[in-house]
Design a protein around this motif. Structure first.
Motif, PDB file in Angstrom:
ATOM      1  N   VAL A  91      36.725  16.689  99.643  1.00 35.61           N
ATOM      2  CA  VAL A  91      35.471  16.068 100.097  1.00 35.61           C
ATOM      3  C   VAL A  91      35.451  16.111 101.624  1.00 35.61           C
ATOM      4  O   VAL A  91      36.311  15.510 102.265  1.00 35.61           O
ATOM      5  N   TYR A 104      31.086  21.085 100.059  1.00 35.82           N
ATOM      6  CA  TYR A 104      31.054  20.195  98.889  1.00 35.82           C
ATOM      7  C   TYR A 104      30.566  20.961  97.661  1.00 35.82           C
ATOM      8  O   TYR A 104      31.136  20.835  96.569  1.00 35.82           O
ATOM      9  N   HIS A 209      27.379  13.110  98.528  1.00 36.65           N
ATOM     10  CA  HIS A 209      28.080  13.359  99.789  1.00 36.65           C
ATOM     11  C   HIS A 209      27.201  13.068 100.997  1.00 36.65           C
ATOM     12  O   HIS A 209      27.527  12.222 101.824  1.00 36.65           O
TER      13      HIS A 209
END
Lengths: 291, 459
Positions: A91, A104, A209
């Motif tokens: 991540v 991502y 994200h």
């Protein structure tokens, strides 16, 4: 259905469901079971609890850890060392750039290959859309019957840590906002359904994200803005921040969060043992001060 | 045997006076080492030093970096504070003529060197960064006091697969008025079976896609540097910068090889640690770094030649893992009968040569990804095993950094791997910024390691 264990808020449950597998977001018991990670000074009790539990639980087909913190990243090695099917989800800490989004997305693709290797099916757009409807995560419910409205923030907590919630209730608190990683900070942003149809992986990346505030992101100013707005809206009289011993990411942010909030903050560190005995007096005093 | 001739600070003063009488020619930053004590570097009083002119220059070069940075600013150069990547971004920055780069991270040694008199840890405490964090928290104090390095014109910091202590502390800087350009270094993973892989300096591999990603991040850093320098950093300039960095790295490689493999150790552990540090950012002067290292090389070669007829010094050859927060620990190690036979001070990637047969940013991306902290602890342990074998180490000493998020997990993994793969004795120690109160404990553990290794020597 095969269970896929994970703990991080940055792992999209929808992606696992879309592969025909069962997402199993573990809330560790807390009293760390025996397992690959030894009890040792400097090791995050939450990471140890998660890794040891997921490595020994029956019916877990695969385990996903993330690089969101150093300890979890290194915890992955203890699982692979045992030969268990596991995946380390990279991540990105940065989140404002297109390259971070693409990284991502590429990790979602890699995760897909891992899930397929465990018996999952390659998902199509319909499967992802259905999974989004099926999962529709909701924040944890508020708790307590006391008179003093309180908010929580900080990292994740184990089942053992839930005893603190009971203690807060006992001492007159009523939790009106759970903005921890076990609560709101673990809930993805609302999906852009147009993107779900055209580019589902990008839609997942945006929700999990780009738009999910977190302490590990760089920069992380949006976390402070988010917390201040949520606390104000909740009308909480005070905030209790829960963080694990050795969690540098939350620990370092305490002064900034305190400054950003409109109400008093109590900083509680958790050590993996029963949190009540060592925190009873502090919480009582905090509640008395607010009362 | 060097240890018999190591000098105290007072003895160095006498030697310095004697050398001056003999007509010693010094560089502009020269002088007796003791003059730095007057400037607050109190720890110097407790250390033992190599007696050579080359080592004198090494110490003076190290301890005058702040002066060089301030001089550079006065001359109109821009100052880049580059954080965490340890060795890559400075190669880019020094490729532009009017940029000077340094690591604010280096402030982690100030509490040791100044024996806590600078108050940096107190400043960090006051900002909520207490001693549960790694001593690099001193950097925060240094940014607040602005007494140890000039305020950088640009701050660049790698994030992602880095230690949480550093990332968490660096995130506090924008709130103190220091904007940071963050660039992502992803966790280096093993390439999948059907995935294109590329070789990295140091022997590891990475997926080609990760190299491409990091190259893109370095492109972003290049833009930042160009904007600051108001000039273009083209591939020709970058290649020249890489070539210069490699000259330094080659010198250091030879120095390390000689020090680790000579029958008797030709340079003390402390001076070798300092020499290795020069490779990270050239102590703010590339040319002088090269000169200092070459002088050390000359000295070491000469000592080895003079040792030819002498027996092995009998010291136990130890591979050292991680840097120490207190330099005094290196002196203690030798007093316990050890000598260095390999090191991994957390920046092995800053010592490996940067490929010169690739596009420069591609080469630098590979170098950045070769960082031992970016990959798995297992990969780091495997390289330690390889190097320990190469240099004939008889034992491994793991020096844990207090509070560091990676040490608790990584140290046991390295220890297990070394024991399993090499069957060598391993001892872990933890060295705080001032280790005086722990000297008996440290000494006991070091002596135990040396004794165990000695007992395993074949008669």
């Amino acid at each position: 259905m095969s269970r896929i264990a994970y703990a991080s808020p940055y792992v999209p449950a929808e992606w696992i469901v879309a592969h025909g597998l069962e997402p199993y977001r573990i809330q560790p018991e807390g009293a760390a079971p025996r397992g690959p990670v030894p009890p040792s000074a400097g090791i995050c009790p939450y990471m140890r609890s998660f890794v040891n539990q997921s490595a020994t639980e029956p019916h877990v087909a695969g385990i996903i850890l993330t690089t969101v913190c150093d300890q979890m990243r290194r915890g992955y090695e203890f699982i692979t060392d045992r030969g268990l099917p596991s995946f380390c989800f990279n991540v990105p800490a940065t989140w404002r750039s297109e390259s971070a989004v693409q990284l991502y997305v590429s990790e979602l693709e890699r995760l897909s290959r891992f899930l397929v290797s465990l018996g999952g099916r390659q998902p199509d757009t319909n499967a992802i859309r259905d999974a989004i409807h099926e999962c529709s995560p909701s924040p944890s419910t508020v708790a307590g019957g006391g008179q003093i409205p309180l908010a929580l923030t900080g990292g994740p907590r184990t089942k053992l840590d839930e005893r603190l919630i009971d203690l807060i209730e006992e001492t007159g608190g009523h939790i009106v906002l759970d903005a921890t990683e076990s609560g709101l900070l673990g809930v993805p942003a609302v999906f852009n359904m147009k993107h779900v149809d055209t580019d589902p992986m990008r839609a997942l990346a945006e929700a999990y994200h780009s738009r999910l505030p977190g302490v590990s992101r760089r920069p992380n100013d949006d976390l402070h803005t988010f917390l201040a707005a949520q606390v104000t809206a909740s009308q909480a009289s005070g905030v209790i921040l829960l963080r694990y011993l050795w969690c540098d990411l939350w620990h370092a942010e305490v002064p900034r969060i305190r400054k950003a909030l409109p109400v008093p903050l109590l900083d509680i560190d958790l050590d993996g043992e029963d949190p009540v005995p060592r925190n009873r007096t502090r919480i009582q005093a905090f509640m008395e001060g607010l009362g | 045997m060097h240890s018999q001739s190591q000098l105290s600070l007072a003895e160095w003063d006498e030697r310095y006076a004697e050398l001056k009488r003999l007509g010693l020619q010094e560089p502009s930053y020269g002088g007796p080492i003791s003059r730095h004590v007057a400037e607050g570097d109190l720890r110097l009083r407790r250390l033992k030093y190599d007696p050579s002119w080359a080592a004198l220059n090494l110490w003076n070069f190290l301890l005058t970096e702040e002066d060089r940075l301030r001089t550079a600013r006065q001359r109109g150069s821009k100052i880049v504070g580059t954080m965490k990547d340890l060795g890559t971004i400075p190669v880019m920055a020094y490729s532009l003529p009017n940029l000077v780069a340094f690591y604010p991270d280096g402030a982690w040694w100030i509490p040791c060197v100044m024996e806590l008199s600078a108050g940096l840890l107190k400043v960090a405490d006051d900002l909520g960064i207490d001693d549960s964090f790694c001593p690099v928290r001193a950097m925060l104090g240094a940014f607040v006091t602005e007494a140890h390095f000039p305020r950088p014109d640009l701050l660049v910091c790698s994030v992602g697969a880095v230690c949480d202590d550093f990332s968490a502390i660096a995130q506090r800087l924008p709130g103190l008025g220091h904007a940071v350009h963050w660039w992502e270094i992803p966790h280096r993973r093993e390439p999948d079976k059907d995935e294109k892989a590329v070789a990295l300096p140091g022997g590891a591999e990475a997926p080609s896609a990760q190299v491409d990603f990091v190259r893109g991040e370095l492109e972003g850093v290049r833009t930042q540097l160009e904007t600051l320098a108001e000039s273009t950093l083209d591939d020709t300039a970058l290649s020249a910068g890489i070539a210069m960095a490699n000259r330094i790295r080659r010198s250091l490689r030879e120095l390390r090889h000689l020090v680790f493999t000579a029958p008797s150790s030709p340079l003390p552990a402390l001076e070798l640690l300092v020499a290795e540090m020069l490779a990270i950012h050239f102590c703010s002067d590339r040319r002088e770094t090269l000169r200092v290292l070459q002088d050390l090389l000359t000295e070491v070669r000469s000592r080895i030649e003079s040792q030819e007829d002498e027996p092995d010094d009998g010291r136990i050859r130890v591979f050292w893992v991680n840097p120490v927060a207190d330099l005094r620990a290196m002196n203690l190690f030798e007093a316990c009968g050890g000598r260095l036979a390999g090191t991994d001070f957390l920046f092995a990637h800053a010592l490996d040569e940067i490929p010169e047969d690739l596009a420069p940013l591609d080469a630098l991306a590979r170098t950045a990804l070769a960082d031992p902290m970016v990959g798995s602890g297992q990969q780091r342990a495997e390289r330690i095993c390889r190097d320990a074998q190469t240099f004939g180490a008889e034992a491994v000493l793991i020096s844990r950094i207090p509070g560091a998020s990676h040490c608790a997990l990584e140290s046991s993994l390295i220890a297990d791997t070394v024991s399993r793969e090499l069957d060598l004795p391993v001892v872990e120690i933890e060295v705080p910024p001032l280790c005086d109160a722990m000297l008996p404990t440290l000494q006991t553990r070091m002596e135990a390691l040396v004794e165990v290794a000695r007992a395993r020597r074949k008669p």
